[in-house]
Design an enzyme around this catalytic site. Structure first.
Site, mmCIF file in Angstrom:
data_model
loop_
_atom_site.group_PDB
_atom_site.id
_atom_site.type_symbol
_atom_site.label_atom_id
_atom_site.label_comp_id
_atom_site.label_asym_id
_atom_site.label_seq_id
_atom_site.Cartn_x
_atom_site.Cartn_y
_atom_site.Cartn_z
ATOM 1 N N HIS A 123 0.838 -1.202 0.000
ATOM 2 C CA HIS A 123 0.000 0.000 0.000
ATOM 3 C C HIS A 123 0.868 1.246 0.000
ATOM 4 O O HIS A 123 1.776 1.375 0.825
ATOM 5 C CB HIS A 123 -0.912 0.004 1.227
ATOM 6 N N ASP A 171 -14.605 3.848 7.262
ATOM 7 C CA ASP A 171 -13.548 4.680 6.666
ATOM 8 C C ASP A 171 -14.083 5.491 5.498
ATOM 9 O O ASP A 171 -13.721 6.654 5.328
ATOM 10 C CB ASP A 171 -12.367 3.807 6.220
ATOM 11 N N ARG A 188 -13.549 13.933 6.392
ATOM 12 C CA ARG A 188 -12.221 14.544 6.625
ATOM 13 C C ARG A 188 -11.821 15.416 5.446
ATOM 14 O O ARG A 188 -11.246 16.487 5.603
ATOM 15 C CB ARG A 188 -11.172 13.449 6.853
ATOM 16 N N SER A 195 -7.217 4.882 8.950
ATOM 17 C CA SER A 195 -7.907 4.788 7.667
ATOM 18 C C SER A 195 -7.243 3.715 6.786
ATOM 19 O O SER A 195 -7.915 2.820 6.250
ATOM 20 C CB SER A 195 -7.864 6.160 6.987
ATOM 21 N N LYS A 222 -8.484 -0.728 6.290
ATOM 22 C CA LYS A 222 -8.759 -1.376 5.001
ATOM 23 C C LYS A 222 -7.836 -2.578 4.799
ATOM 24 O O LYS A 222 -8.247 -3.616 4.284
ATOM 25 C CB LYS A 222 -8.590 -0.374 3.856
HETATM 26 N N1 URA Z 1 -5.049 7.080 2.176
HETATM 27 C C1 URA Z 1 -6.091 6.585 2.894
HETATM 28 O O1 URA Z 1 -6.642 5.539 2.561
HETATM 29 N N2 URA Z 1 -6.500 7.260 3.982
HETATM 30 C C2 URA Z 1 -5.917 8.404 4.400
HETATM 31 O O2 URA Z 1 -6.325 8.946 5.411
HETATM 32 C C3 URA Z 1 -4.839 8.919 3.652
HETATM 33 C C4 URA Z 1 -4.418 8.225 2.546
#
Ligand code: URA
Length: 433
Positions: free
Chosen positions: A82, A161, A168, A183, A187
């Protein structure tokens, strides 16, 4: 329990307990807590932070808010990668085929572009016919058969999220270490993987602008991953300037194919090889050095390129794009951007490049906006080059030529041409293990 008391507690700088965090996450996900109260709490978290226990608790509550993917039917260790988000970051398109060509299954769900940063799914969508929406069963069958699958998120993963991120974005509460860490990791914890490699971007084009902030984010995410029983490593990598030569969906796909063919930008190639080696290491393929050699071999032998072709074919895309990138969507208009004076190319601000590419049509301002897959920027010169007035620095592509002026203004704001050469910055700036 009352939301107003939870907001006050955090506003006064006190840690929230698990019950309070669960109350907020569950209540906001199912609509019982209104946006204005959730916004107030998010701002209090942004200003007063969260300790490691609170951040872990928030992550687990968000991960538990929806479905999770079960990849246990696929044999072998599944490693996810990621990136925290960057400009020109097409590494997944190169790294996934390399790792898969080494015999390690890659079952990856990727996201769409966010703000000025691009998303892997939008890049894959630029391949004519490519399906990003396989069913869970199709996805698992494909990865079991050919060791690779790259899709968009098909299930209701971490819906908390999705809601919190949208809020946000609209309340200027994105740049917070506990909020970013929870966040991303919520995931990852429901993505079905056994191990996680995080590429934490640092610099002007990243959410984390400085190395100490990025190190803290990396350590927070690694600690959450390990507590959840997943091997987790983070590399900190440079995002002061865009990665590679292309920004924009089909342009980045073209550049990824060039790298897989053994050409392309050196810095991009070496980052892809390093990320691949770490994924192989996390998958238990041996020490890091032999993993680096395996990744090199998969790239040099053409095995990774062949794997990418199989992936495209399996997901319904036109594999001829490998030999004929001209089959990818193009743009009807191009404009050369030239140096306005002599000197060393000292700065090309990644965020300005990301915004300029987005204005040209490569990104979305609102989530329902359509993308112009052929739009974007191809850089002709790199940081450190000696430029003469009139040299072409970059070429802009778009289908809406009225956008050139605004994009050029933003791009030029992020450029610096200086009398002395800039200090060379390494691509890999640190790690958290
Ligand atoms: N990527 C995400 O999935 N969440 C964030 O808060 C910032 C980058």
């Amino acid at each position: 329990m009352r939301m107003v008391d939870i907001i006050r507690k955090k506003r006064e700088g006190n840690p929230l307990n698990d019950e309070e965090i669960n109350f907020f996450v569950e209540g906001y996900t199912d609509g019982r807590i209104p946006d204005y109260q959730a916004s107030a709490l998010l701002m209090a978290i942004c200003l007063n932070g969260m300790d490691d226990r609170e951040t872990a608790s928030l992550t687990l509550a968000m991960a538990a808010s929806g479905d999770s993917l079960d990849l246990s039917a696929i044999a072998g260790c599944k490693v996810d990668k990621h990136s925290t988000g960057g400009v020109g970051d097409k590494t997944t398109l190169v790294v996934a085929p390399i790792v898969s060509a080494c015999g390690v299954p890659v079952a990856k769900m990727s996201g769409r572009g966010l703000g000025h940063t691009g998303g892997t799914i939008d890049k894959l969508r630029s391949i004519p016919g490519y399906r990003v929406d396989l069913s869970e069963q199709e996805f698992i069958e494909q990865v079991s058969r050919i060791d690779i699958g790259l899709i968009g998120s098909s299930k209701n993963l971490a819906p908390a999220d999705k809601r919190i991120y949208a809020l946000r974005d609209a309340t200027s509460t994105v740049e917070s270490i506990p909020l970013i860490a929870s966040s991303i990791m919520s995931k990852k914890l429901c993505s079905g993987c056994d191990a996680i490699l995080l590429d934490v971007k640092v610099g002007s084009g990243a959410f984390m602008k400085t190395l100490p902030e990025a190190q803290k984010l990396a350590e927070t995410m690694v600690s959450i991953g390990k507590h959840a029983g997943k091997k987790t490593v983070a590399l900190l990598t440079d995002m002061d300037a865009p990665l590679g030569l292309a920004v924009g969906n089909s342009l980045e796909l073209k550049e990824a194919i060039e790298v897989l063919r053994g050409g392309g930008d050196e810095a991009l190639t070496s980052l892809c090889l390093e990320l691949s080696a770490w994924m192989l290491f996390l998958a238990g393929q041996g020490y890091l050095e032999p993993c680096r050699a395996m990744a090199q071999k998969a790239l040099k032998s053409g095995a990774a390129l062949q794997k990418f072709r199989r992936l495209i074919e399996a997901q319904g895309g036109d594999p001829r794009v490998i030999e004929a990138p001209s089959l990818l969507p193009g743009a009807s208009h191009r404009r050369e951007i030239k140096a306005q004076k002599d000197g060393y190319f000292a700065q090309m601000d990644a965020q300005s490049c990301g915004i300029a590419a987005s204005i040209l049509g490569a990104g979305r301002e609102r989530k329902e906006d359509a993308i112009d897959y052929g739009a974007g920027i191809w850089f002709q010169r790199k940081i450190g080059d000696l430029l003469q007035k009139g040299d072409v620095i970059a070429v802009f592509y778009t289908s809406v030529p009225e956008k050139f002026k605004e994009a050029e203004d933003v791009f030029r704001n992020g450029l610096k041409i200086a009398k002395t050469p800039p200090q060379k910055r390494p691509m890999i700036l640190g790690a958290a293990k």
